[in-house]
Design a protein around this motif. Sequence first.
Motif, PDB file in Angstrom:
ATOM      1  N   ALA A  44       0.826  -1.206   0.000  1.00 21.60           N
ATOM      2  CA  ALA A  44       0.000   0.000   0.000  1.00 21.60           C
ATOM      3  C   ALA A  44       0.861   1.258   0.000  1.00 21.60           C
ATOM      4  CB  ALA A  44      -0.932  -0.007   1.208  1.00 21.60           C
ATOM      5  N   ALA A  45       1.927   1.255   0.776  1.00 24.10           N
ATOM      6  CA  ALA A  45       2.819   2.419   0.816  1.00 24.10           C
ATOM      7  C   ALA A  45       3.521   2.621  -0.512  1.00 24.10           C
ATOM      8  CB  ALA A  45       3.837   2.248   1.935  1.00 24.10           C
ATOM      9  N   LYS A  46       3.912   1.529  -1.162  1.00 26.27           N
ATOM     10  CA  LYS A  46       4.530   1.645  -2.480  1.00 26.27           C
ATOM     11  C   LYS A  46       3.584   2.335  -3.458  1.00 26.27           C
ATOM     12  CE  LYS A  46       5.004   0.298  -6.837  1.00 26.27           C
ATOM     13  NZ  LYS A  46       3.936   0.328  -7.857  1.00 26.27           N
ATOM     14  N   GLU A  47       2.333   1.895  -3.482  1.00 27.49           N
ATOM     15  CA  GLU A  47       1.359   2.484  -4.393  1.00 27.49           C
ATOM     16  C   GLU A  47       1.149   3.962  -4.083  1.00 27.49           C
ATOM     17  OE1 GLU A  47       0.086   1.172  -7.095  1.00 27.49           O
ATOM     18  OE2 GLU A  47       1.247  -0.643  -6.708  1.00 27.49           O
ATOM     19  N   ALA A  48       1.069   4.304  -2.805  1.00 25.99           N
ATOM     20  CA  ALA A  48       0.829   5.690  -2.421  1.00 25.99           C
ATOM     21  C   ALA A  48       1.983   6.608  -2.813  1.00 25.99           C
ATOM     22  CB  ALA A  48       0.581   5.771  -0.914  1.00 25.99           C
ATOM     23  N   LEU A  49       3.200   6.077  -2.844  1.00 27.19           N
ATOM     24  CA  LEU A  49       4.386   6.896  -3.124  1.00 27.19           C
ATOM     25  C   LEU A  49       4.788   6.913  -4.593  1.00 27.19           C
ATOM     26  CD1 LEU A  49       6.566   5.852  -0.051  1.00 27.19           C
ATOM     27  CD2 LEU A  49       5.559   8.108  -0.459  1.00 27.19           C
ATOM     28  N   THR A  50       4.187   6.079  -5.417  1.00 25.11           N
ATOM     29  CA  THR A  50       4.645   5.942  -6.799  1.00 25.11           C
ATOM     30  C   THR A  50       4.586   7.259  -7.562  1.00 25.11           C
ATOM     31  OG1 THR A  50       4.083   3.598  -6.952  1.00 25.11           O
ATOM     32  CG2 THR A  50       4.193   4.822  -9.018  1.00 25.11           C
ATOM     33  N   SER A  51       3.471   7.963  -7.523  1.00 27.62           N
ATOM     34  CA  SER A  51       3.361   9.200  -8.290  1.00 27.62           C
ATOM     35  C   SER A  51       4.343  10.246  -7.786  1.00 27.62           C
ATOM     36  CB  SER A  51       1.932   9.746  -8.230  1.00 27.62           C
ATOM     37  OG  SER A  51       1.553  10.032  -6.893  1.00 27.62           O
ATOM     38  N   LEU A  52       4.567  10.299  -6.477  1.00 27.19           N
ATOM     39  CA  LEU A  52       5.546  11.233  -5.923  1.00 27.19           C
ATOM     40  C   LEU A  52       6.955  10.886  -6.404  1.00 27.19           C
ATOM     41  CD1 LEU A  52       6.261  13.579  -4.044  1.00 27.19           C
ATOM     42  CD2 LEU A  52       6.361  11.929  -2.160  1.00 27.19           C
ATOM     43  N   ASN A  53       7.280   9.593  -6.410  1.00 21.82           N
ATOM     44  CA  ASN A  53       8.577   9.165  -6.928  1.00 21.82           C
ATOM     45  C   ASN A  53       8.757   9.591  -8.378  1.00 21.82           C
ATOM     46  OD1 ASN A  53       9.755   7.844  -4.684  1.00 21.82           O
ATOM     47  ND2 ASN A  53       8.527   6.016  -5.041  1.00 21.82           N
ATOM     48  N   HIS A  54       7.737   9.382  -9.175  1.00 20.69           N
ATOM     49  CA  HIS A  54       7.827   9.711 -10.601  1.00 20.69           C
ATOM     50  C   HIS A  54       8.053  11.204 -10.811  1.00 20.69           C
ATOM     51  CE1 HIS A  54       5.540   5.874 -12.075  1.00 20.69           C
ATOM     52  NE2 HIS A  54       6.698   5.611 -11.502  1.00 20.69           N
ATOM     53  N   SER A  55       7.320  12.035 -10.106  1.00 24.64           N
ATOM     54  CA  SER A  55       7.471  13.476 -10.285  1.00 24.64           C
ATOM     55  C   SER A  55       8.834  13.952  -9.787  1.00 24.64           C
ATOM     56  CB  SER A  55       6.350  14.227  -9.562  1.00 24.64           C
ATOM     57  OG  SER A  55       6.386  13.990  -8.163  1.00 24.64           O
ATOM     58  N   THR A  56       9.307  13.356  -8.698  1.00 29.45           N
ATOM     59  CA  THR A  56      10.624  13.729  -8.175  1.00 29.45           C
ATOM     60  C   THR A  56      11.729  13.393  -9.168  1.00 29.45           C
ATOM     61  OG1 THR A  56       9.887  13.400  -5.892  1.00 29.45           O
ATOM     62  CG2 THR A  56      12.262  13.387  -6.291  1.00 29.45           C
ATOM     63  N   VAL A  57      11.696  12.175  -9.707  1.00 30.38           N
ATOM     64  CA  VAL A  57      12.718  11.765 -10.672  1.00 30.38           C
ATOM     65  C   VAL A  57      12.641  12.623 -11.930  1.00 30.38           C
ATOM     66  CG1 VAL A  57      13.474   9.883 -12.173  1.00 30.38           C
ATOM     67  CG2 VAL A  57      12.876   9.413  -9.792  1.00 30.38           C
ATOM     68  N   ARG A  58      11.429  12.928 -12.376  1.00 30.45           N
ATOM     69  CA  ARG A  58      11.278  13.775 -13.562  1.00 30.45           C
ATOM     70  C   ARG A  58      11.887  15.151 -13.342  1.00 30.45           C
ATOM     71  NH1 ARG A  58       6.340  13.052 -14.048  1.00 30.45           N
ATOM     72  NH2 ARG A  58       5.564  14.927 -13.000  1.00 30.45           N
ATOM     73  N   GLU A  59      11.647  15.745 -12.180  1.00 32.79           N
ATOM     74  CA  GLU A  59      12.207  17.048 -11.881  1.00 32.79           C
ATOM     75  C   GLU A  59      13.739  17.005 -11.814  1.00 32.79           C
ATOM     76  OE1 GLU A  59      10.367  18.496  -8.362  1.00 32.79           O
ATOM     77  OE2 GLU A  59       8.388  18.764  -9.288  1.00 32.79           O
ATOM     78  N   LEU A  60      14.273  15.938 -11.249  1.00 29.85           N
ATOM     79  CA  LEU A  60      15.732  15.809 -11.187  1.00 29.85           C
ATOM     80  C   LEU A  60      16.320  15.714 -12.584  1.00 29.85           C
ATOM     81  CD1 LEU A  60      16.093  13.348  -8.176  1.00 29.85           C
ATOM     82  CD2 LEU A  60      16.819  15.728  -8.251  1.00 29.85           C
ATOM     83  N   ARG A  61      15.651  14.965 -13.474  1.00 34.44           N
ATOM     84  CA  ARG A  61      16.137  14.869 -14.838  1.00 34.44           C
ATOM     85  C   ARG A  61      16.123  16.230 -15.550  1.00 34.44           C
ATOM     86  NH1 ARG A  61      12.735   9.666 -15.925  1.00 34.44           N
ATOM     87  NH2 ARG A  61      14.208   8.012 -15.410  1.00 34.44           N
ATOM     88  N   GLU A  62      15.140  17.018 -15.179  1.00 35.85           N
ATOM     89  CA  GLU A  62      15.014  18.337 -15.803  1.00 35.85           C
ATOM     90  C   GLU A  62      15.874  19.393 -15.115  1.00 35.85           C
ATOM     91  OE1 GLU A  62      10.833  18.970 -15.537  1.00 35.85           O
ATOM     92  OE2 GLU A  62      10.346  17.567 -17.162  1.00 35.85           O
ATOM     93  N   GLY A  63      16.622  18.971 -14.087  1.00 34.76           N
ATOM     94  CA  GLY A  63      17.525  19.875 -13.412  1.00 34.76           C
ATOM     95  C   GLY A  63      16.859  20.820 -12.436  1.00 34.76           C
ATOM     96  N   LYS A  64      15.669  20.487 -11.978  1.00 32.63           N
ATOM     97  CA  LYS A  64      14.948  21.365 -11.046  1.00 32.63           C
ATOM     98  C   LYS A  64      15.316  21.068  -9.613  1.00 32.63           C
ATOM     99  CE  LYS A  64      10.989  21.849 -14.147  1.00 32.63           C
ATOM    100  NZ  LYS A  64       9.522  21.649 -14.307  1.00 32.63           N
TER     101      LYS A  64
END
Length: 499
Positions: free
Chosen positions: A479-499
């Motif tokens: 359940a915790a994995k599912e709850a955190l997935t979208s946050l993980n995705h947005s965080t990694v995307r921002e890091l890739r974009e240098g934010k």
Amino acid sequence: MSSDTLLLGIDLGAGSLKSTVINGSGTVVATASLPVETLSPKPGFSEQDPEGWWSALTGSLRKIWAMGVDPAQIAAVSVTAGAHTHVLTDSNGRILRPAIMWNDQRSGVQVDKARAAQGREILALSGNRISATWSLPQLMWVREQEPETHAAIRCVLPAKDWLRFRLDGTIATEVTDAWGLMLADAQAGGWSDALCAMAGLSVDALPPILASTAVTGKVTAQAAAQTGLRQGTVVICGTSDTNAETYAAGMTRPGIGALKLATAGTVSTLTASPAFSEDVIHYPHLVPQHYYAILGTNSCASAHRWLRDALFADIGFDGMDKQAQTAPAGCEGLLFHPYLNGERSPYWDPDLRASFVGLGFGHSAPHICRALYEGIAYTLRDCLAVLQDRHMGFDTARLVGGGTRSALWRQIIADVTGLTIEIPAEGDASYGAALIAGIGVGVFADTDDAARVIRVSETLQPDPANADVYARGFARFRAAKEALTSLNHSTVRELREGK
């Protein structure tokens, strides 16, 4: 063969290279290992210098000769290594770039494009779902990001085959590592023109495919001078590390599984026929006419090492284990997701990230150490559930890998998975490689004959007192994995974009 005949197995792991010498009865005579360095020039990148592998190989053999082993008694040598890791060379045999490792995540964009356009075709041809683990998308990345390097490629060799080439000068591979490149036709056999075209390569750049136990050549004069092996020592083709390791552990018939606590964690089982799907990876097994189904988590012992280096360098692994022993089962609600480098099975998501969930003032160092053990056990249970859902489960598993040194972790694996756990007396890939060398040179008649020397040293049963706490913990883990997935995705995307 004479009674003093010895066999040499060499395994290249993600963190070290290990050489093991056994006799014809399967008894270990000597073993030695040296570390290999992994480079991470960018986030998600994982590379190694093949010359570092060769240095570790020659150094480990020098250690073995120093133990009194006579190289003249070595009847045959075989090499194993992790699948998906490959070496690219030019027309002169020169290494073109560092080897991209199986746990490298750089090719996520190429994976997404290929899955959208050709995912079904790739699955039908290769027998496996494309992900960043495989060599095919990594080669796509090289073509797009390093076009000059790609244009110079004249040979693609799986890691163990490059090491074996340094021993006997021959170019070859076998079917398991051929599948690992995701360039082989799993249905028709041989290399796939279509898959090679996706990688921008000609089939001519790929080696002949032999049997794992085939003789490829003999140790050359140059290799003898560098390794101390006798010139003319027979060299056997070998296979992937997991293939050799599961065999050496005793996964030699359907109904027995294997769990691995190494750099990655894996769950494997033997099957008489592959059921190709997007959820389960399949490879041919050493046991003739059989395959092994495998699912894996990217970070296992590597997560253990990370935690030691980050928080417990002063007490080391032994100290962490002692700490973990004082924490209760379930860690009073503390969970750890070990997705430090994305995740493979069952989520196939390179953008997941690790987390400790549920920390409170009541938690301390022992809870953190035990939560890591339990979190990795939960990921293995996640993988096991995929096999069980496909009626490929098992009740007994052989447990292998460096993590088995912890008695506590061994028991946690049994408790979380509900499996009977058997610990092989000798169950690593270098031991399996030595058995393969023995089959290839005739010390053993076949895989059944060699399997007679495999022994179990310990058996563990799940503790029923912990069943409920781990059932609840596993549900919260998911359940915790599912709850955190979208946050993980947005965080990694921002890091890739240098934010």
